[in-house]
Structures are given as C-alpha cells and as structure tokens.
Design a protein around this motif. Structure first.
Motif, PDB file in Angstrom:
ATOM      1  N   GLU A   6      26.337 -17.253 -43.523  1.00  0.00           N
ATOM      2  CA  GLU A   6      24.893 -17.373 -43.035  1.00  0.00           C
ATOM      3  C   GLU A   6      24.085 -18.606 -43.498  1.00  0.00           C
ATOM      4  N   ARG A   7      23.605 -19.468 -42.835  1.00  0.00           N
ATOM      5  CA  ARG A   7      22.739 -20.450 -43.167  1.00  0.00           C
ATOM      6  C   ARG A   7      23.207 -21.223 -44.368  1.00  0.00           C
ATOM      7  N   GLY A   8      24.418 -21.600 -44.360  1.00  0.00           N
ATOM      8  CA  GLY A   8      24.921 -22.565 -45.224  1.00  0.00           C
ATOM      9  C   GLY A   8      25.357 -21.848 -46.681  1.00  0.00           C
ATOM     10  N   ILE A   9      25.123 -20.426 -46.919  1.00  0.00           N
ATOM     11  CA  ILE A   9      25.593 -19.881 -48.098  1.00  0.00           C
ATOM     12  C   ILE A   9      26.660 -18.478 -47.703  1.00  0.00           C
ATOM     13  N   ILE A  10      27.602 -18.781 -48.490  1.00  0.00           N
ATOM     14  CA  ILE A  10      28.644 -17.762 -48.345  1.00  0.00           C
ATOM     15  C   ILE A  10      28.281 -16.362 -49.147  1.00  0.00           C
ATOM     16  N   MET A  11      27.919 -15.409 -48.300  1.00  0.00           N
ATOM     17  CA  MET A  11      27.733 -14.074 -48.690  1.00  0.00           C
ATOM     18  C   MET A  11      28.791 -13.250 -49.000  1.00  0.00           C
ATOM     19  N   GLN A  12      29.103 -13.054 -50.403  1.00  0.00           N
ATOM     20  CA  GLN A  12      30.265 -12.069 -50.936  1.00  0.00           C
ATOM     21  C   GLN A  12      29.691 -11.043 -51.672  1.00  0.00           C
ATOM     22  N   GLN A  13      30.284  -9.959 -51.587  1.00  0.00           N
ATOM     23  CA  GLN A  13      30.088  -8.820 -52.630  1.00  0.00           C
ATOM     24  C   GLN A  13      31.313  -8.132 -53.167  1.00  0.00           C
ATOM     25  N   PHE A  14      31.847  -8.206 -54.516  1.00  0.00           N
ATOM     26  CA  PHE A  14      32.629  -7.672 -55.004  1.00  0.00           C
ATOM     27  C   PHE A  14      32.124  -6.308 -55.483  1.00  0.00           C
ATOM     28  N   ASP A  15      33.144  -5.235 -55.017  1.00  0.00           N
ATOM     29  CA  ASP A  15      32.724  -3.834 -55.076  1.00  0.00           C
ATOM     30  C   ASP A  15      33.698  -3.125 -56.061  1.00  0.00           C
ATOM     31  N   ILE A  16      33.331  -1.808 -56.333  1.00  0.00           N
ATOM     32  CA  ILE A  16      34.069  -1.004 -57.526  1.00  0.00           C
ATOM     33  C   ILE A  16      35.333  -0.922 -57.098  1.00  0.00           C
ATOM     34  N   THR A  17      35.722  -0.945 -55.860  1.00  0.00           N
ATOM     35  CA  THR A  17      37.332  -0.789 -55.751  1.00  0.00           C
ATOM     36  C   THR A  17      37.930  -1.914 -55.856  1.00  0.00           C
ATOM     37  N   ALA A  18      37.728  -3.241 -55.659  1.00  0.00           N
ATOM     38  CA  ALA A  18      38.261  -4.163 -55.963  1.00  0.00           C
ATOM     39  C   ALA A  18      38.109  -4.375 -57.332  1.00  0.00           C
ATOM     40  N   LEU A  19      37.197  -4.224 -58.152  1.00  0.00           N
ATOM     41  CA  LEU A  19      36.938  -4.376 -59.679  1.00  0.00           C
ATOM     42  C   LEU A  19      38.117  -3.361 -60.544  1.00  0.00           C
ATOM     43  N   LEU A  20      38.281  -1.976 -59.915  1.00  0.00           N
ATOM     44  CA  LEU A  20      39.063  -1.207 -60.341  1.00  0.00           C
ATOM     45  C   LEU A  20      40.397  -1.622 -60.225  1.00  0.00           C
ATOM     46  N   ALA A  21      40.786  -2.088 -58.946  1.00  0.00           N
ATOM     47  CA  ALA A  21      42.035  -2.549 -58.759  1.00  0.00           C
ATOM     48  C   ALA A  21      42.670  -3.743 -59.664  1.00  0.00           C
ATOM     49  N   LEU A  22      41.709  -4.827 -59.913  1.00  0.00           N
ATOM     50  CA  LEU A  22      41.873  -5.698 -60.875  1.00  0.00           C
ATOM     51  C   LEU A  22      42.064  -5.295 -62.284  1.00  0.00           C
ATOM     52  N   LEU A  23      41.277  -4.463 -62.615  1.00  0.00           N
ATOM     53  CA  LEU A  23      41.385  -3.661 -63.939  1.00  0.00           C
ATOM     54  C   LEU A  23      42.802  -3.193 -64.031  1.00  0.00           C
TER      55      LEU A  23
END
Length: 97
Positions: A6-23
């Motif tokens: 969006e307008r030259g910026i990558i908007m990303q959200q890292f969520d609790i599900t992804a965090l717990l999976a990596l942990l």
C-alpha cells in the motif's frame, strides 16, 4: 504473515499463532501442543520459553523479513503482546526496496 502493498509500504502483521509456532519449533516441540486461552499477556517464562528461544525466534524473523529488530526493546518484552508490538512496529514501517 499476511502482507499487502500500500503506497510503497509493505504492511505485515506477525501474530500470536506465528509467534507460538516459531517458539515451539525453536524448542523442538510439536505443533499439536496447543496452549489454551488468551496467552498474549502471559509472561514467556510461564509459557515455558526462555530468552534463548526468543533469541532464536528473533533471528528467524530478521532473516525471513530482511529487517533488524530493536534488541533492547525485545529484551524488555516479557509477554507475547509486548514482543509482537515491537516486531510489528518494525515490519509495518518497512518500505519496498
């Protein structure tokens, strides 16, 4: 991590599900070991994760996203909510190369 451009910026959200999976992955745990309830405000120590696990997760996020996270702010993050706030602040401000 869903992303949208969006307008030259990558908007990303890292969520609790992804965090717990990596942990879980960094600790060698099975993804079937689900935590019940809202764990966003539970200290990492009570969830069974130490600073080494968080350091490994930080390295994965930095490598996969091409960003440098604020180590000092992450060191102060005691809960998933605090950790995600630091990560998402950096990811949401990242511009398209």
């Amino acid at each position: 991590m869903p992303a949208r451009e969006e307008r030259g910026i990558i908007m990303q959200q890292f969520d609790i599900t992804a965090l717990l999976a990596l942990l879980r992955d960094s600790a060698g745990e099975s993804d079937t070991n689900d935590l019940e309830g809202d764990v966003l405000d539970v200290p990492f120590g009570e969830l069974g994760y130490d600073s080494l696990a968080l350091l490994q997760v930080t390295g994965v996020i930095e490598r996969d996203s091409g960003v440098t996270l604020d180590d000092e702010a992450l060191d102060e993050a005691e809960t998933p909510r605090q950790y995600l706030a630091v990560v998402n602040r950096v990811l949401s401000s990242r511009t398209v190369a």
